[in-house]
Design a protein around this motif. Structure first.
Motif, PDB file in Angstrom:
ATOM      1  N   ASP A 115    -147.783  67.139  61.772  1.00  0.00           N
ATOM      2  CA  ASP A 115    -147.949  66.582  60.425  1.00  0.00           C
ATOM      3  C   ASP A 115    -146.774  66.939  59.520  1.00  0.00           C
ATOM      4  O   ASP A 115    -146.310  66.110  58.729  1.00  0.00           O
ATOM      5  CB  ASP A 115    -149.258  67.082  59.812  1.00  0.00           C
ATOM      6  N   GLN A 136    -144.250  64.088  57.829  1.00  0.00           N
ATOM      7  CA  GLN A 136    -144.119  63.942  56.384  1.00  0.00           C
ATOM      8  C   GLN A 136    -142.750  64.360  55.852  1.00  0.00           C
ATOM      9  O   GLN A 136    -142.271  63.803  54.857  1.00  0.00           O
ATOM     10  CB  GLN A 136    -145.197  64.765  55.663  1.00  0.00           C
ATOM     11  N   SER A 172    -140.854  58.254  56.037  1.00  0.00           N
ATOM     12  CA  SER A 172    -141.529  59.538  55.838  1.00  0.00           C
ATOM     13  C   SER A 172    -141.763  59.774  54.346  1.00  0.00           C
ATOM     14  O   SER A 172    -141.118  59.172  53.482  1.00  0.00           O
ATOM     15  CB  SER A 172    -140.700  60.685  56.413  1.00  0.00           C
ATOM     16  N   ASP A 173    -142.675  60.677  54.044  1.00  0.00           N
ATOM     17  CA  ASP A 173    -142.969  60.991  52.640  1.00  0.00           C
ATOM     18  C   ASP A 173    -141.720  61.505  51.927  1.00  0.00           C
ATOM     19  O   ASP A 173    -141.459  61.152  50.777  1.00  0.00           O
ATOM     20  CB  ASP A 173    -144.095  62.021  52.563  1.00  0.00           C
ATOM     21  N   VAL A 227    -147.042  61.774  47.589  1.00  0.00           N
ATOM     22  CA  VAL A 227    -146.660  62.173  48.945  1.00  0.00           C
ATOM     23  C   VAL A 227    -147.788  62.987  49.559  1.00  0.00           C
ATOM     24  O   VAL A 227    -148.705  63.438  48.861  1.00  0.00           O
ATOM     25  CB  VAL A 227    -145.355  63.006  48.940  1.00  0.00           C
ATOM     26  N   GLY A 228    -147.721  63.184  50.868  1.00  0.00           N
ATOM     27  CA  GLY A 228    -148.727  63.963  51.568  1.00  0.00           C
ATOM     28  C   GLY A 228    -148.692  65.434  51.177  1.00  0.00           C
ATOM     29  O   GLY A 228    -147.704  65.930  50.622  1.00  0.00           O
ATOM     30  N   CYS A 240    -145.703  67.573  52.518  1.00  0.00           N
ATOM     31  CA  CYS A 240    -144.452  67.252  51.858  1.00  0.00           C
ATOM     32  C   CYS A 240    -144.454  67.795  50.434  1.00  0.00           C
ATOM     33  O   CYS A 240    -143.452  68.378  49.983  1.00  0.00           O
ATOM     34  CB  CYS A 240    -144.235  65.739  51.857  1.00  0.00           C
TER      35      CYS A 240
END
Length: 318
Positions: A42, A46, A54-55, A69-70, A73
């Motif tokens: 993960d 991210q 990607s994030d 964002v995730g 991140c």
């Protein structure tokens, strides 16, 4: 459980081999291993700069605009901001442009000792160094960030954070565990024999034997080295450890720096910062910060700070 009966599993992530070693008292090692591997997957998804979706790269593209964002991140960018402040700006993730200009544009495992070649029509000039403090904006309620106008790279802290968060997933099941991730590691507990985990310090010149062995208990260790990630930009040998003050590779006279600290991300940050002081300045920088550091210069000479010496249980004869 002896050293011979330790449970060890590996997987690939973040262009490195990740190994997890479980010591005495571990409950459900297979399930714990899967959780740790999931964290690394993960974080990589991210926080990679090698995938424009990607994030991290979406946040870079947004620049002065806020974007959601995730969690990994978001937390990684917050950690990078804290590291920037903690080091007085010596750690600065705004080096993505410099890395791209020098040809480091693909995420590939670097074979041991291999020098990759990036071809340019003319020798690349480093982009202007980022000036002033980095001041991203975070909104914890919405999980949004605003990076600012200069894109960032999380390579100088990302693996250390993955180790930190992977270790947290093992907290309830494993009082004795070692997570190693391409030069970064964290050793929980006092090792399989109760006398500390033994960690070998790799020879950055490519030798098969370690240059030193450290004994650590409940501690993290990180190494910044140019052994693997270096290449030629035309006729100039360059590497990935960028000095944010110049936008060019730094660390004159050094091959590798290892730091032991309480946290893996902190150790990763400080190993890079010390590396950028170069051979002439690293001893004073480590002493002033009270850091446990060990370094190898371009002549193969091994140096160590006073705080590191109690952790060294063996060192090669020079």
């Amino acid at each position: 459980m002896t050293r011979d009966t330790l449970l060890r599993s590996t997987f690939a992530a973040m262009a490195s081999e990740i190994s997890v070693t479980f010591g005495p008292g571990t409950i459900g090692p297979n399930e714990t291993f899967d959780r740790i591997a999931g964290v690394f997957a993960d974080v990589e998804t991210q926080c990679t700069r090698f995938n424009e979706s990607s994030d991290l790269m979406r946040a870079n593209a947004a620049g002065e605009d806020s974007i959601a964002v995730g969690r990994y991140c978001y937390d990684a960018l917050r950690a990078a901001e804290r590291a920037h402040a903690m080091t007085g700006g010596a750690f600065d993730p705004r080096v993505l442009g410099a890395l791209r200009e020098l040809g480091y544009t693909r995420s590939l495992p670097f074979a041991s000792g291999q020098v990759r070649v990036a071809r340019h029509a003319a020798a690349p000039a480093p982009p202007p160094a980022a000036s002033g403090p980095w001041q991203p904006v975070f909104e914890p309620v919405t999980g949004t960030v605003r990076i600012g106008p200069v894109p960032v790279d999380l390579g100088g802290i990302g693996k250390g954070l993955a180790v930190r968060w992977g270790l947290a997933t093992a907290a309830r099941d494993s009082p004795c565990v070692l997570i190693e991730a391409g030069g970064d590691c964290h050793a929980r507990g006092s090792g399989p024999e109760g006398t500390g985990w033994r960690l070998g310090v790799e020879d950055p010149r490519g030798g098969a034997d370690p240059l030193a062995v450290l004994a650590v208990t409940d501690a993290a260790c990180a190494t910044s080295s140019i052994r693997l990630r270096r290449w030629r930009a035309d006729d100039k040998l360059v590497h990935h450890l960028i000095d944010p003050r110049t936008g060019a590779p730094g660390g004159d006279g050094l091959l590798a720096v290892t730091v032991v600290a309480d946290d893996c991300a902190d150790a990763e940050v400080w190993s890079k910062v010390l590396f950028l002081h170069g051979r002439a300045g690293i001893a004073d920088a480590a002493r002033l910060r009270g850091l446990a550091a060990l370094w190898v210069d371009t002549e193969g000479t091994l140096g160590a700070s006073a705080a590191m010496l109690p952790l060294v249980v063996w060192r090669a004869h020079e």
